[in-house]
Write a protein that holds these residues in place. Structure first.
Motif, PDB file in Angstrom:
ATOM      1  N   UNK A 127       0.824  -1.211   0.000  1.00 40.50           N
ATOM      2  CA  UNK A 127       0.000   0.000   0.000  1.00 40.50           C
ATOM      3  C   UNK A 127       0.855   1.256   0.000  1.00 40.50           C
ATOM      4  N   UNK A 128       1.993   1.213   0.689  1.00 43.73           N
ATOM      5  CA  UNK A 128       2.895   2.372   0.690  1.00 43.73           C
ATOM      6  C   UNK A 128       3.452   2.625  -0.709  1.00 43.73           C
ATOM      7  N   UNK A 129       3.795   1.552  -1.421  1.00 45.34           N
ATOM      8  CA  UNK A 129       4.300   1.712  -2.789  1.00 45.34           C
ATOM      9  C   UNK A 129       3.209   2.309  -3.672  1.00 45.34           C
ATOM     10  N   UNK A 130       1.998   1.785  -3.540  1.00 44.59           N
ATOM     11  CA  UNK A 130       0.892   2.279  -4.366  1.00 44.59           C
ATOM     12  C   UNK A 130       0.635   3.763  -4.097  1.00 44.59           C
ATOM     13  N   UNK A 131       0.703   4.166  -2.834  1.00 43.92           N
ATOM     14  CA  UNK A 131       0.490   5.580  -2.496  1.00 43.92           C
ATOM     15  C   UNK A 131       1.584   6.445  -3.108  1.00 43.92           C
ATOM     16  N   UNK A 132       2.832   5.960  -3.069  1.00 38.18           N
ATOM     17  CA  UNK A 132       3.937   6.707  -3.669  1.00 38.18           C
ATOM     18  C   UNK A 132       3.743   6.823  -5.169  1.00 38.18           C
ATOM     19  N   UNK A 133       3.335   5.740  -5.822  1.00 42.18           N
ATOM     20  CA  UNK A 133       3.118   5.760  -7.260  1.00 42.18           C
ATOM     21  C   UNK A 133       2.000   6.703  -7.667  1.00 42.18           C
ATOM     22  N   UNK A 134       0.944   6.734  -6.877  1.00 37.68           N
ATOM     23  CA  UNK A 134      -0.169   7.636  -7.192  1.00 37.68           C
ATOM     24  C   UNK A 134       0.256   9.094  -7.044  1.00 37.68           C
ATOM     25  N   UNK A 135       1.123   9.371  -6.068  1.00 40.61           N
ATOM     26  CA  UNK A 135       1.564  10.741  -5.825  1.00 40.61           C
ATOM     27  C   UNK A 135       2.591  11.204  -6.846  1.00 40.61           C
ATOM     28  N   UNK A 136       3.524  10.323  -7.197  1.00 40.75           N
ATOM     29  CA  UNK A 136       4.671  10.722  -8.021  1.00 40.75           C
ATOM     30  C   UNK A 136       4.626  10.204  -9.440  1.00 40.75           C
ATOM     31  N   UNK A 137       3.659   9.328  -9.731  1.00 47.04           N
ATOM     32  CA  UNK A 137       3.533   8.779 -11.072  1.00 47.04           C
ATOM     33  C   UNK A 137       4.242   7.442 -11.223  1.00 47.04           C
ATOM     34  N   UNK A 138       3.707   6.617 -12.111  1.00 41.24           N
ATOM     35  CA  UNK A 138       4.322   5.335 -12.438  1.00 41.24           C
ATOM     36  C   UNK A 138       5.129   5.484 -13.720  1.00 41.24           C
ATOM     37  N   UNK A 139       6.170   4.684 -13.931  1.00 43.30           N
ATOM     38  CA  UNK A 139       6.690   3.634 -13.047  1.00 43.30           C
ATOM     39  C   UNK A 139       7.496   4.210 -11.888  1.00 43.30           C
ATOM     40  N   UNK A 140       7.766   3.327 -10.901  1.00 44.73           N
ATOM     41  CA  UNK A 140       8.621   3.665  -9.774  1.00 44.73           C
ATOM     42  C   UNK A 140       9.705   2.588  -9.675  1.00 44.73           C
ATOM     43  N   UNK A 141      10.725   2.878  -8.881  1.00 40.86           N
ATOM     44  CA  UNK A 141      11.843   1.944  -8.712  1.00 40.86           C
ATOM     45  C   UNK A 141      11.884   1.494  -7.259  1.00 40.86           C
ATOM     46  N   UNK A 142      11.819   0.179  -7.055  1.00 43.78           N
ATOM     47  CA  UNK A 142      11.894  -0.398  -5.721  1.00 43.78           C
ATOM     48  C   UNK A 142      13.312  -0.926  -5.500  1.00 43.78           C
ATOM     49  N   UNK A 143      13.902  -0.594  -4.337  1.00 45.48           N
ATOM     50  CA  UNK A 143      15.275  -1.017  -4.044  1.00 45.48           C
ATOM     51  C   UNK A 143      15.358  -1.604  -2.645  1.00 45.48           C
ATOM     52  N   UNK A 144      16.203  -2.623  -2.503  1.00 44.47           N
ATOM     53  CA  UNK A 144      16.576  -3.073  -1.164  1.00 44.47           C
ATOM     54  C   UNK A 144      17.610  -2.086  -0.629  1.00 44.47           C
ATOM     55  N   UNK A 145      17.406  -1.545   0.573  1.00 43.53           N
ATOM     56  CA  UNK A 145      18.351  -0.550   1.088  1.00 43.53           C
ATOM     57  C   UNK A 145      19.754  -1.102   1.289  1.00 43.53           C
TER      58      UNK A 145
END
Length: 384
Positions: A127-145
């Motif tokens: 859900x956090x990823x989806x909220x970020x994508x809705x705010x900033x636009x898709x696509x997004x990049x997911x990374x292991x810290x």
């Protein structure tokens, strides 16, 4: 007369390439090797095998060294803090190293320093990823810290469905880092070095070309980079090194973003010599490996001026040719000015096993120098 003893944790190609400048300067280099087969072992007289995640192993290795430094950034911070408390000279310090070990810590530090980050967030669920994508636009990049390198630990998510499919990433690590998918023209590298007493120098900003998430080629200085972008990128890297207390070599990997002020964004940091700095070995007055040794010993730093108008570094990965030396005759004949650096690794497809450097003259164009470097690298990779 005594010369310093430098201990390097990790026995990969970066430790291997510290050996020639150490010999030239009269320093003794010791390496804590992961296995007897790692590529630094054949070139270093003292290379005990041990687990860098074990504190007692690190303690034993650190006895008798004047400074402890690193081939990689994966040594646990709490172990380094324990060594420092016991009087070991650790360079860089763990408070700086954590910014290369943990991308969430790094993003927060860059933001605190007022330097240009991509849009980013720590996320703990889909859900956090989806909220970020809705705010900033898709696509997004997911990374292991932690733990990612050469494109590993990175996933492009193009929609909420992709985000849902990445739910299992949280089982291994949480929180994760999500970033905007940056629209950039090319990748750059701002390489600097800093001593514990605060002297710092920067090499010219270089262009790095990635293939499948792996650095393939570096051109220095970055062709046609606007002077203000180059200056600001160098200044940013020097600011990061100073404010975070970095010692030794640090690479700031950047995205060039024409039309988006200030013309670049910071991608990642590396607190050690870096693939994008291999061009300096033959193409600068002081190469990054010599500079790293000078820096961690708090010696005056060397000049970072380039030795040519154009310097090209080209990696060669494992390919069809298992007998690299059999191709040297043809490779060296094809380009007499080339400098070949082989890492002494067994050949596996896609594995970094060496690089070549070519220095162009004022009469050369970038494409010509790149072609010369590529020709040599391909001959070694594929066989004569």
């Amino acid at each position: 007369m005594t010369f310093p003893v430098i201990g390097v944790v990790g026995g990969g190609q970066l430790a291997r390439m510290m050996a020639p400048p150490a010999v030239a300067l009269g320093f003794e280099l010791r390496v804590l090797a992961e296995t007897p087969e790692v590529c630094a072992v054949p070139v270093v007289a003292t290379a005990p095998v041990g687990d860098y995640k074990d504190l007692d192993t690190l303690r034993t290795f650190a006895r008798g060294v004047d400074v402890l430094t690193f081939d990689h950034e994966h040594v646990p911070s709490e172990h380094l803090q324990a060594l420092i408390a016991e009087g070991v000279n650790v360079q860089p310090r763990p408070d700086a190293l954590i910014n290369a070990q943990d991308k969430l810590v790094m993003r927060a530090a860059i933001e605190r320093l007022g330097l240009p980050n991509p849009e980013w967030a720590a996320v703990s669920c889909v859900a956090d990823i989806e909220a970020f994508g809705e705010l900033n636009g898709w696509p997004v990049v997911l990374k292991t810290p932690r733990g990612g390198y050469d494109g590993k630990g990175v996933k492009i998510l193009r929609s909420p469905d992709d985000a849902a499919a990445a739910a299992d990433w949280f089982e291994a690590m949480s929180p994760l880092l999500v970033e905007e998918m940056v629209d950039f023209s090319r990748e750059l590298s701002a390489l600097v070095a800093r001593t514990p007493s605060g002297e710092a120098r920067a090499w010219p900003v270089a262009e790095s070309i990635q293939v499948d998430g792996v650095c393939d080629e570096v051109i220095a200085p970055a062709p046609a980079i606007p002077a203000d972008v180059a200056a600001q990128a160098q200044a940013a890297a020097l600011l990061i090194a100073g404010e975070l207390g970095v010692t030794g070599v640090m690479a700031a990997e950047l995205f060039e973003t024409p039309g988006r002020a200030p013309g670049y964004l910071i991608n990642e940091l590396a607190m050690r010599p870096h693939n994008t700095g291999h061009w300096t070995m033959d193409g600068a007055v002081t190469g990054q490996f010599e500079q790293h040794l000078r820096a961690v010993l708090d010696l005056p730093l060397g000049s970072t001026d380039a030795l040519g108008e154009i310097v090209v570094m080209k990696n060669f990965l494992g390919g069809a040719n298992q007998d690299l030396f059999s191709a040297y005759g043809a490779a060296l004949a094809a380009e007499p000015t080339v400098k070949v650096h082989s890492y002494g690794k067994s050949v596996r497809p896609g594995r970094k096993i060496g690089h070549v450097n070519v220095i162009g003259s004022a009469d050369d164009d970038v494409a010509t120098v790149r072609a010369r470097a590529t020709t040599v690298a391909n001959i070694i990779r594929d066989g004569a």
